[in-house]
Design a protein around this motif. Structure first.
Motif, PDB file in Angstrom:
ATOM      1  N   VAL A  22       0.835  -1.204   0.000  1.00 26.62           N
ATOM      2  CA  VAL A  22       0.000   0.000   0.000  1.00 26.62           C
ATOM      3  C   VAL A  22       0.869   1.254   0.000  1.00 26.62           C
ATOM      4  CG1 VAL A  22      -1.655   1.338   1.371  1.00 26.62           C
ATOM      5  CG2 VAL A  22      -2.008  -1.119   1.044  1.00 26.62           C
ATOM      6  N   ILE A  23       1.959   1.238   0.751  1.00 29.66           N
ATOM      7  CA  ILE A  23       2.874   2.390   0.786  1.00 29.66           C
ATOM      8  C   ILE A  23       3.470   2.628  -0.598  1.00 29.66           C
ATOM      9  CG2 ILE A  23       5.064   3.264   1.691  1.00 29.66           C
ATOM     10  CD1 ILE A  23       4.410   1.640   4.273  1.00 29.66           C
ATOM     11  N   ARG A  24       3.883   1.562  -1.258  1.00 33.56           N
ATOM     12  CA  ARG A  24       4.537   1.701  -2.572  1.00 33.56           C
ATOM     13  C   ARG A  24       3.576   2.073  -3.694  1.00 33.56           C
ATOM     14  NH1 ARG A  24       8.758  -3.373  -2.466  1.00 33.56           N
ATOM     15  NH2 ARG A  24      10.197  -2.425  -0.973  1.00 33.56           N
ATOM     16  N   ARG A  25       2.337   1.573  -3.619  1.00 36.15           N
ATOM     17  CA  ARG A  25       1.364   1.820  -4.697  1.00 36.15           C
ATOM     18  C   ARG A  25      -0.008   2.150  -4.121  1.00 36.15           C
ATOM     19  NH1 ARG A  25       3.450  -3.124  -7.969  1.00 36.15           N
ATOM     20  NH2 ARG A  25       5.224  -2.170  -8.984  1.00 36.15           N
ATOM     21  N   PRO A  26      -0.133   3.291  -3.480  1.00 36.58           N
ATOM     22  CA  PRO A  26      -1.433   3.641  -2.901  1.00 36.58           C
ATOM     23  C   PRO A  26      -2.459   3.973  -3.974  1.00 36.58           C
ATOM     24  CG  PRO A  26       0.081   5.477  -2.679  1.00 36.58           C
ATOM     25  CD  PRO A  26       0.872   4.331  -3.236  1.00 36.58           C
ATOM     26  N   GLU A  27      -3.713   3.678  -3.661  1.00 38.52           N
ATOM     27  CA  GLU A  27      -4.810   4.069  -4.544  1.00 38.52           C
ATOM     28  C   GLU A  27      -5.196   5.524  -4.299  1.00 38.52           C
ATOM     29  OE1 GLU A  27      -8.146   1.403  -4.755  1.00 38.52           O
ATOM     30  OE2 GLU A  27      -6.842  -0.325  -4.470  1.00 38.52           O
ATOM     31  N   TRP A  73      -4.086   4.871   1.156  1.00 39.11           N
ATOM     32  CA  TRP A  73      -5.071   3.795   1.188  1.00 39.11           C
ATOM     33  C   TRP A  73      -4.784   2.808   0.075  1.00 39.11           C
ATOM     34  CZ3 TRP A  73      -6.320   8.808   2.237  1.00 39.11           C
ATOM     35  CH2 TRP A  73      -7.123   9.073   3.352  1.00 39.11           C
ATOM     36  N   GLY A  74      -5.109   1.558   0.337  1.00 36.45           N
ATOM     37  CA  GLY A  74      -5.021   0.521  -0.681  1.00 36.45           C
ATOM     38  C   GLY A  74      -5.822  -0.689  -0.265  1.00 36.45           C
ATOM     39  N   TYR A  75      -6.284  -1.435  -1.257  1.00 34.67           N
ATOM     40  CA  TYR A  75      -7.079  -2.623  -0.983  1.00 34.67           C
ATOM     41  C   TYR A  75      -6.176  -3.749  -0.497  1.00 34.67           C
ATOM     42  CZ  TYR A  75     -10.540  -6.273  -1.386  1.00 34.67           C
ATOM     43  OH  TYR A  75     -11.409  -7.303  -1.094  1.00 34.67           O
ATOM     44  N   TYR A  92     -10.129  -2.040   2.682  1.00 33.78           N
ATOM     45  CA  TYR A  92      -9.080  -1.049   2.449  1.00 33.78           C
ATOM     46  C   TYR A  92      -8.303  -0.752   3.725  1.00 33.78           C
ATOM     47  CZ  TYR A  92     -10.542  -0.163  -2.266  1.00 33.78           C
ATOM     48  OH  TYR A  92     -10.806  -0.312  -3.603  1.00 33.78           O
ATOM     49  N   LEU A  93      -6.998  -0.742   3.585  1.00 33.75           N
ATOM     50  CA  LEU A  93      -6.124  -0.339   4.677  1.00 33.75           C
ATOM     51  C   LEU A  93      -5.845   1.147   4.563  1.00 33.75           C
ATOM     52  CD1 LEU A  93      -3.250  -2.983   4.886  1.00 33.75           C
ATOM     53  CD2 LEU A  93      -5.072  -2.579   6.536  1.00 33.75           C
ATOM     54  N   PHE A 101      -4.740   0.592   9.748  1.00 30.60           N
ATOM     55  CA  PHE A 101      -5.970  -0.056  10.190  1.00 30.60           C
ATOM     56  C   PHE A 101      -6.911  -0.248   9.007  1.00 30.60           C
ATOM     57  CE2 PHE A 101      -6.197   4.483  10.888  1.00 30.60           C
ATOM     58  CZ  PHE A 101      -7.400   4.864  10.290  1.00 30.60           C
ATOM     59  N   LEU A 102      -7.884  -1.138   9.200  1.00 33.85           N
ATOM     60  CA  LEU A 102      -8.931  -1.356   8.224  1.00 33.85           C
ATOM     61  C   LEU A 102      -9.827  -0.120   8.239  1.00 33.85           C
ATOM     62  CD1 LEU A 102     -10.590  -3.171   6.318  1.00 33.85           C
ATOM     63  CD2 LEU A 102     -11.727  -4.077   8.348  1.00 33.85           C
TER      64      LEU A 102
END
Length: 87
Positions: free
Chosen positions: A38-43, A56-58, A65-66, A81-82
């Protein structure tokens, strides 16, 4: 920033003592590999007023989503967190 919490060496990423010793033990659903992804490829990415960064990322392992909160350096994890309210 000078008032940021102390950070400790990588799990698979840099994190604060708060994250390592308070957050991770309470949230057994957190997968460090998914946090790193998620850190490398956040949505989505937002900068808070205090300079911290939300990403955020799934996360397939939890089916949601985290939200990961990074310090202002953009690499040190302070919280994760979720996020049940993510849209």
């Amino acid at each position: 920033m000078a008032d940021e919490p102390e950070r400790i060496p990588p799990l698979p990423f840099w994190c604060t003592k708060y994250f390592a010793f308070d957050v991770l033990p309470r949230r057994d659903y957190l997968d460090p590999i998914e946090i790193r992804r998620v850190i490398r490829r956040p949505e989505r990415r937002e900068v808070q007023q205090d300079g911290r960064i939300r990403v955020w990322g799934y996360a397939p392992s939890i089916g949601g989503y985290l939200r990961v909160v990074l310090l202002s350096d953009g690499e040190t994890v302070h919280n994760a967190f979720l996020d049940e309210d993510y849209e």
